[in-house]
Write an enzyme that holds these catalytic residues in place. Structure first.
Site, short mmCIF file in Angstrom:
data_model
loop_
_atom_site.label_atom_id
_atom_site.label_comp_id
_atom_site.label_asym_id
_atom_site.label_seq_id
_atom_site.Cartn_x
_atom_site.Cartn_y
_atom_site.Cartn_z
N LYS A 135 0.90 -1.16 0.00
CA LYS A 135 0.00 0.00 0.00
C LYS A 135 0.93 1.20 0.00
O LYS A 135 1.68 1.41 0.96
CB LYS A 135 -0.90 0.02 1.24
N GLY A 161 -2.62 4.13 -2.12
CA GLY A 161 -2.93 4.37 -0.71
C GLY A 161 -3.89 5.51 -0.47
O GLY A 161 -4.18 5.86 0.67
N ILE A 178 -6.42 1.14 -1.33
CA ILE A 178 -6.91 1.12 0.05
C ILE A 178 -7.08 2.58 0.42
O ILE A 178 -6.11 3.31 0.56
CB ILE A 178 -5.90 0.44 1.00
#
Length: 266
Positions: A135, A161, A178
């Protein structure tokens, strides 16, 4: 139910937005166990388990696996950042990956740690069979594209990210994202992923542009208190933050509301 809910592969518990540094170890485990019990089995559960020391990270990662996590999201240790050379970080992550019963996802978040996981360290670690992705919250698209390019032979996924550069990440071959903003605008982020995957770039551009300011508001600008307040504004439960994080002032709440409404979300 979001029409594109299938694009939400799972949840991260104890990421940066989960106030991870403020939680006691028993609270961290309690949260992961609780989420595992309520999350459908076909949805992935990633749990933050990065500590400052390698030993503590190994211990917590093992506990997260027992609590039901499918993979561990391991942030770079950063308190002694001057000593966190590529070699030190490669050693740290390798030892964690060797000991971990679940796969490890690297986590580089320089805005919080003041430390970017060096490119050469990422490329070395990508070769480890138990390290399955990164990430990357730095927002450097050149770097992201290069990691994708250089890890094509590995079983390794690059994840954006943050929602502010999600379209750009898909454009350079990232596997997903994410994103803190998904706590508030989950369906539009699924829609953005859908448009990118089917090559509808013009529509994707329009949507991405409307997400940039709301994303900045709940990350760099107002941070976790902003994210929680935005959740409240959308009818979810954001709730209070732990001190020393302070709630937004009425003027800040107004600015936050305005950011979402001028982009057509409220």
């Amino acid at each position: 139910q979001c029409p594109h809910h299938a694009c939400i592969s799972g949840l991260v518990v104890l990421g940066s937005s989960g106030e991870y540094p403020f939680l006691a170890p028993h609270e961290r485990l309690e949260l992961v166990s609780h989420v595992r019990r309520t999350l459908p089995r076909d949805r992935l559960l990633l749990a933050g388990s990065g500590c400052e020391s390698t030993r503590a990270t190994i211990e917590l990662t093992g506990s997260m696996a027992e609590a039901g996590a499918d993979a561990a999201l391991v942030v770079t240790p950063c308190y002694y950042r001057g000593a966190m050379s590529s070699a030190a970080l490669v050693r740290h992550y390798t030892e964690v990956a060797e000991a971990s019963p679940i796969p490890v996802v690297l986590y580089s978040v320089p805005a919080n740690t003041g430390l970017e996981l060096p490119l050469e360290a990422v490329l070395t670690l990508a070769q480890h069979p138990n390290i399955i992705g990164i990430k990357d919250s730095g927002g450097d698209i050149t770097r992201l594209g290069l990691i994708v390019h250089k890890t094509q032979q590995e079983d390794f996924q690059v994840l954006a990210g943050s929602a502010g550069f999600l379209l750009a990440s898909y454009a350079v071959g990232a596997a997903g994202g994410i994103c803190a903003l998904a706590n508030v605008l989950g369906a539009p982020l699924c829609q953005l992923e859908h448009l990118c995957r089917q090559g509808s770039w013009q529509e994707a551009h329009k949507l991405q542009q409307r997400l940039i300011e709301p994303n900045t508001a709940v990350t760099r600008q107002f941070g976790i208190p902003g994210l929680k307040k935005a959740m409240d504004l959308f009818g979810y439960y954001g709730g209070p933050c732990r001190a020393p994080l302070a709630p937004l002032s009425p003027a800040q709440v107004e600015e936050l509301r305005c950011t979402f409404s001028t982009n057509g979300w409220l």
